[in-house]
Design a protein around this motif. Structure first.
Motif, short mmCIF file in Angstrom:
data_model
loop_
_atom_site.label_atom_id
_atom_site.label_comp_id
_atom_site.label_asym_id
_atom_site.label_seq_id
_atom_site.Cartn_x
_atom_site.Cartn_y
_atom_site.Cartn_z
N GLY B 205 33.72 -43.97 -20.32
CA GLY B 205 33.81 -45.42 -20.16
C GLY B 205 32.64 -46.08 -20.84
O GLY B 205 31.53 -45.55 -20.86
N SER B 206 32.88 -47.26 -21.43
CA SER B 206 31.81 -48.00 -22.11
C SER B 206 31.64 -49.35 -21.44
O SER B 206 32.59 -50.13 -21.37
CB SER B 206 32.18 -48.17 -23.59
OG SER B 206 31.24 -49.00 -24.23
N TYR B 207 30.44 -49.63 -20.92
CA TYR B 207 30.20 -50.83 -20.12
C TYR B 207 29.07 -51.65 -20.72
O TYR B 207 27.89 -51.30 -20.58
CB TYR B 207 29.91 -50.44 -18.67
CG TYR B 207 31.01 -49.54 -18.15
CD1 TYR B 207 32.31 -50.02 -18.04
CD2 TYR B 207 30.78 -48.20 -17.86
CE1 TYR B 207 33.36 -49.20 -17.64
CE2 TYR B 207 31.81 -47.37 -17.45
CZ TYR B 207 33.10 -47.88 -17.35
OH TYR B 207 34.12 -47.06 -16.96
N PRO B 208 29.43 -52.73 -21.42
CA PRO B 208 28.42 -53.54 -22.11
C PRO B 208 27.54 -54.29 -21.12
O PRO B 208 27.96 -54.58 -19.99
CB PRO B 208 29.27 -54.52 -22.92
CG PRO B 208 30.53 -54.66 -22.14
CD PRO B 208 30.77 -53.31 -21.52
N ASN B 218 26.18 -49.03 -21.33
CA ASN B 218 26.10 -47.72 -20.69
C ASN B 218 27.40 -46.98 -20.94
O ASN B 218 28.49 -47.56 -20.87
CB ASN B 218 25.86 -47.88 -19.17
CG ASN B 218 24.44 -48.23 -18.85
OD1 ASN B 218 23.51 -47.57 -19.32
ND2 ASN B 218 24.23 -49.28 -18.07
N VAL B 220 29.59 -43.88 -19.62
CA VAL B 220 29.73 -43.00 -18.46
C VAL B 220 30.73 -41.90 -18.79
O VAL B 220 31.89 -42.18 -19.12
CB VAL B 220 30.17 -43.79 -17.22
CG1 VAL B 220 30.35 -42.85 -16.03
CG2 VAL B 220 29.15 -44.87 -16.89
#
Lengths: 252, 252
Positions: B205-208, B218, B220
């Motif tokens: 997962g990509s969390y701006p 980040n 994950v």
């Protein structure tokens, strides 16, 4: 009063990060509060995984039975951002590049290396969509019919909601007021029920709390009619006092 | 690995106070985190109003397609506490008084004026249910088949979950690890996708995030296999470094 039109919205929160417990959602409370100011009630929320079938099911069920549907999350440029494709699939249209979104993203990235294929993914919309301005970062939100596709990052969503303020048709906002009391809710359950039943269009919620070894509760009185809220607050305050308790305006 | 049985749970949050924006939900993140330790994945969440039809629909849909169903909220003694009746209706059984719950409540209220009709409402359960101990306040939680009926107040729910720890069958917990990077996710979208695709049973997962004027994200990495997580973290770290970025273990 009782045949007043009630406008409703639903929210689909899209994101494995919420379902894994990694991220605490903030958008439910934020959207609920904003909707109420618009005279629209948040009727239900679904939190679904980053999976096309889960998004399609939630979107199609909820858009059919609400005036408005909002989604948050999954509109970035990475492989786990599948919201636009899933919603286009749900409503049965193609995904197209939105020329204005391409222009917005071109400006945003002008000093950051320019627009490339990955960044241009954020200009993809379900065919027929319009844009919702993003004042915080590059990628705009998207409106398609009664569906509003918003960012997952709460302060970006806040900016998009700010742009939409006053543009959606709604009814009268729900008015609420709170009385607190250091009493177990079981002791006042009957008087709460009686107070609620005594007036049309009134609801009373009872929310227990346990603080520093003491038991108490907040009673939230809600109606779309300010006069009903005022009268019910007076009724409830009198009833609590007569039962030997001390109501605290504003809650505890 | 790929034919490993995955155990899932769903959650129905019952409460007008969440949908009105008055209360920030804490139970989604709390339950998700606890479930993962049990080797069970939270697959979806619905937040519904204090309305029987809404509760029945959510409960019956979600219990059929998950190993476990949890509900939070609506098990107190007041008129807005309709969870037990709604779930009994959903599963097609009567509501009965549970003798052990009556005894527990009798003890709890012994020094507080005793058990009365209102307080005894909290001993009502769907016929065939067992109890989940409440170590914090009086009213117990309820188990009926694969349905777990929990309190709405988060620290009471926490105590009930603690009682259930180790009692539910699950699979291998999902293992996760986080890499942060001060880079726009659009710049690394391709390498994220390639890293995810390079291993079976891996999700990234990509969390701006946007902090103090800087853009970062980040990443994950999740799998039920620790070796896959370790290898993917090494791959991702190398790929980010080779692309000229600086990965930060643990996230930013």
């Amino acid at each position: 009063m009782s045949d007043e039109r009630i406008w409703t919205a639903a929210l689909v929160v899209i994101g494995d990060e919420i379902l894994s417990g990694r991220t605490q959602d903030r958008n439910v409370a934020q959207l609920a509060t904003w909707l109420n100011v618009q005279g629209i009630r948040l009727s239900e929320v679904r939190i679904v995984a980053d999976r096309t079938d889960a998004i399609v099911e939630a979107v199609n069920t909820l858009r059919a039975r609400n005036d408005y549907l909002f989604t948050t999350g999954g509109i970035g440029p990475t492989h786990d951002d599948i919201t636009v494709d899933a919603i286009a699939s749900a409503v049965g249209v193609d995904v197209v590049d939105h020329p204005e979104a391409l222009a917005v993203l071109g400006d945003y990235y002008a000093a950051k290396g320019g627009l490339n294929a990955v960044r241009a993914r954020m200009a993809r919309v379900p065919d027929g969509a319009s844009l919702i301005e993003n004042r915080v970062s590059g990628a705009p939100g998207i409106r398609w019919g009664n569906i509003f596709i918003m960012a997952g990052v709460p302060h970006i969503t806040a900016g998009m909601l700010d742009r939409l303020t006053g543009t959606l048709e709604g009814g009268r906002p729900v008015v609420s007021a709170t009385l607190g009391c250091w009493v177990a809710e079981s002791e006042v359950a009957d008087l709460l029920r009686q107070t609620e039943r005594s007036r049309t269009g009134l609801s009373i919620g009872s929310y227990p709390l346990f603080r520093e070894g003491r038991v108490g509760a907040n009673f939230v009185v809600r109606s779309s009619d300010q006069a009903v809220v005022d009268a019910a607050m007076a009724d409830l305050s009198t009833a609590l006092t007569m039962a030997g308790h001390q109501p605290i305006a504003g809650g505890i």
